[in-house]
Design an enzyme around this catalytic site. Sequence first.
Site: not given
Ligand SMILES: Cc1cc2nc3c(=O)[nH]c(=O)nc-3n(C[C@H](O)[C@H](O)[C@H](O)COP(=O)(O)OP(=O)(O)OC[C@H]3O[C@@H](n4cnc5c(N)ncnc54)[C@H](O)[C@@H]3O)c2cc1C
Lengths: 251, 607
Positions: B13-15, B239, B253, B300, B415
């Site tokens: 449930g990330g983005l 990073h 950041s 980066r 990236r």
């Molecule tokens: C500190 C930091 C700052 C960043 N800043 C930026 C920025 O400014 N701009 C940018 O573009 N990017 C940025 N990034 C990168 C970006 O944040 C991530 O790549 C992005 O948020 C990933 O989103 P996602 O939806 O793929 O996964 P996530 O947001 O990581 O969500 C993963 C989801 O999967 C679920 N999950 C994981 N494993 C399981 C499992 N086995 N069973 C059930 N659920 C599971 C978790 O509960 C969660 O809901 C940053 C990253 C970091 C670490």
Amino acid sequence: MSQEVHLRIRRQDAPDSQPYWQDFRVPRKKGMNIISCLQEIARNPVDAAGRKVSPPVWDCSCLEEVCGACTMVINGTPRQSCSTLVDNLPEGTITLEPVAKFPVVRDLVVDRSAMFRALRDVRAWLPIDGTHDLGPGPRRAPGDVDEAYVFSRCMTCGCCMEACPNYDANDYEQFIGPAPLAQAYYFSKHPTGAMNQDERLEAVMGANGITGCGNAQNCVEVCPKEIPLTEAFARLNRQANRKWLADILGR
Amino acid sequence: MTQSAPRFAVVGGGLAGLMTVIKIAERGHPVDVFSVVPVKRSHSVCAQGGINAAVNIKGENDSPEIHFYDTVKGGDFLAHQPLCKGMAYAAPGLVYLLDRMGVPFSRTPEGNLDFRRFGGTLHHRTAFAGASTGQQLLYALDEQVRRYEVEGLVRKHEGFEFLGPVLAGPGGPCVGLVALDLKTMEITAHRFDAVVMATGGPGLVFGRSTNSMINTGSAASSCYQAGVKYANGEFIQIHPTAIPGEDKLRLMSESARGEGGRVWVPRKKGDTRDPREIPEEERWYFLEEKYPRFGNLVPRDIGAREIYDVCVNKGMGIGGQMMVYLDLTHKPREFLDHRLGAILEIYEKFAGDDPRTVPMKIFPAVHYSMGGLWVDYERTADGFIDGDSPKNHMTNIPGLYAAGECEYQYHGANRLGANALLSCIYSGTLAGPAAVNYASGLERLANDLAEGPYERERLRWERRFDEIRRMDGPENAHKLHRELGELMIENMTIVRHNDALRRTDARLQELMERWHRIGAADTAGWTNQELPFINQLWNMLELARVMTLGALARDESRGAHYKPEFPERNDEEWLKTTIAEWTPDGPKLSYEEVDTSLVKPVARKYD
Ligand SMILES: Cc1cc2nc3c(=O)[nH]c(=O)nc-3n(C[C@H](O)[C@H](O)[C@H](O)COP(=O)(O)OP(=O)(O)OC[C@H]3O[C@@H](n4cnc5c(N)ncnc54)[C@H](O)[C@@H]3O)c2cc1C
Ligand code: SF4
Ligand code: SF4
Ligand code: FES
């Protein structure tokens, strides 16, 4: 300064079992937070008396005070265990307890689903027309956005709920608590949200809504994000009064 | 019982996950979300700096075409170009959508969205909400999902861990999943017609990183072990600017540099003066000197390598360590609080100094995985994406999709900052409709299938967890994890050597052996965090081998992958995607063509 950190953790094996205390000692490191102490215990799960124990269970994720997961009562105050640095606490034993207003699941893990339920109940969203491309949203004055932004930093950590004398998740029908109310207010600050604020006010004016707040101000004091909760309540009250008046005048 | 409507699961449930959910629900289909944490606490909240979209608000002649080019060049030409193009052209519309959802984006005086600079581009292209953009974006999507939840279309399974997919037969199709209830420890199989993985990155394979503690990559690894190809695993982003910490390496950041932050070290080796007392002419702004055009905003991979060079090869790091100054003290306090407040608070809270008056001490840290689950796409003749194709974001297993950081598209070998949030959201807008179109074409729905594969998988996972619970060896899972992290950080980050990589793989196999000698520190049958962690640790070890062997094989330097023995990019032999497939004897590597039909690969220069 002592070379060791002494922690006293309130443990509970299951929701209906008796809580008990356990003491731990971990090596002290510069800049360490409560989470690093708990991680150290997980790497070496023995208590202060040298007995092998199961490592305490706790919640965390971001470790930088933005996900809201790691709330605990530390030395009597609800706060985030990731941003609580050992060096900033007074010398002596550090006590860790689960927050009390939510049902304990195990050890330091509690069930905060009531907070998410409350967000559903106050209709915390903007009713957009769809996700297809409709061009830019409404223009917004920079100052207005800045004011709204402050409320959008709420990470549903529950510190405010813990501190509020009127809140108890087990008694949801009494009061839904400060954080969801502040969110109901947040949406009225958006031009789209303002158009349907009445729907949110219905919930805010319900039996467990804003009238449940006794204005004790404890909530603002503990909010890690320094969200001006009571200010939101004052404005929500005005919005609610206006709606109440409009409703009885039959508008 | 026959049910005529297809059922969808989104894992994560990330983005990426939430955008997928919204797209499926918007089409009127019920969808189940599984997430280890309440979705609102997903790792995406950590994103600070912003999200890219070439809206050209500053009248710099920016355009989606330039954004597309910057992305492909930033990735050192290893990304499939049609998806990059589709993403860059969709970006302005997506940022407007987020704006309509209520994201409190920072504004210009005229009330338009404001944009700031980020690495790897010369344009102001990054929309932001203070310095907590990810949190604000995730909340906006979470709010829309909540609306569907109240309408009854979305069902959340928060506190559930995905253990593995259920396949109808070898090679698929995927007809469901097995999940562990982290509270009750119950393992259940669920029927779905399409499953979308959106489980984020694998930062924890490196022990400490900028990632959240839930970013184990375990779910992706489990899919890999079930037969999904894992692509470009060796491409791990370091990073340049993070804050050291015992538990985590917190990010500072790129937006700090986007808003004018300058990176420097004292010109005099071993200078012990307070940085505030070192006069301007005795400071070495090495990035600005070497890269006059991009300066502190080089991509980066380059920034991290330069810091490594200055600190390790030249021995000029602060206090002889791998550490440099990131300086914002020349900027007015009010400006800093307004544009960067959230990250400056992080520095203040965890490092103890006020970055408005004292230069920050920062160092490089593992941050992002360009590699991930292999997923497909359907291009159109003019190089865009056919948005209706069920192929988009489907893995090699039919019915099993992946979106967001857990898959390998968009970013090639490196990236660009603020492109991840964009790719996560964009991939959700493709994966959701693709899953719907796939399931609508199915002749038999999961609900009509026999119990066989579900029961088999459930029992397999139950046995696995029973075995783990009974493990009573001398090893501690968390200590092993720490060793894994140290090994990977030492050998698999900024600089890679073949002999060290060979040793690393041997050590990884040793760790896998030692894994079998772990003692489960907790055997309780209720909310037991040890058992899932031991399982995740195995999955991390599997992934670590994929990363390491991919790096060992790739004898060139490209983007984040740098080998001094092979310092140049070698398009003739290595302009290809690494594919790892699981076998009982370790990953089997093969390679695949990259679609470079839109932009011809050229030398990548930023000076
Ligand atoms: C500190 C930091 C700052 C960043 N800043 C930026 C920025 O400014 N701009 C940018 O573009 N990017 C940025 N990034 C990168 C970006 O944040 C991530 O790549 C992005 O948020 C990933 O989103 P996602 O939806 O793929 O996964 P996530 O947001 O990581 O969500 C993963 C989801 O999967 C679920 N999950 C994981 N494993 C399981 C499992 N086995 N069973 C059930 N659920 C599971 C978790 O509960 C969660 O809901 C940053 C990253 C970091 C670490
Ligand atoms: S002001 Fe209201 S919500 Fe806040 S602590 Fe007091 S009673 Fe609770
Ligand atoms: S208002 Fe503050 S204390 Fe309450 S849940 Fe939100 S962030 Fe936490
Ligand atoms: S771990 Fe996220 S707020 Fe502490």
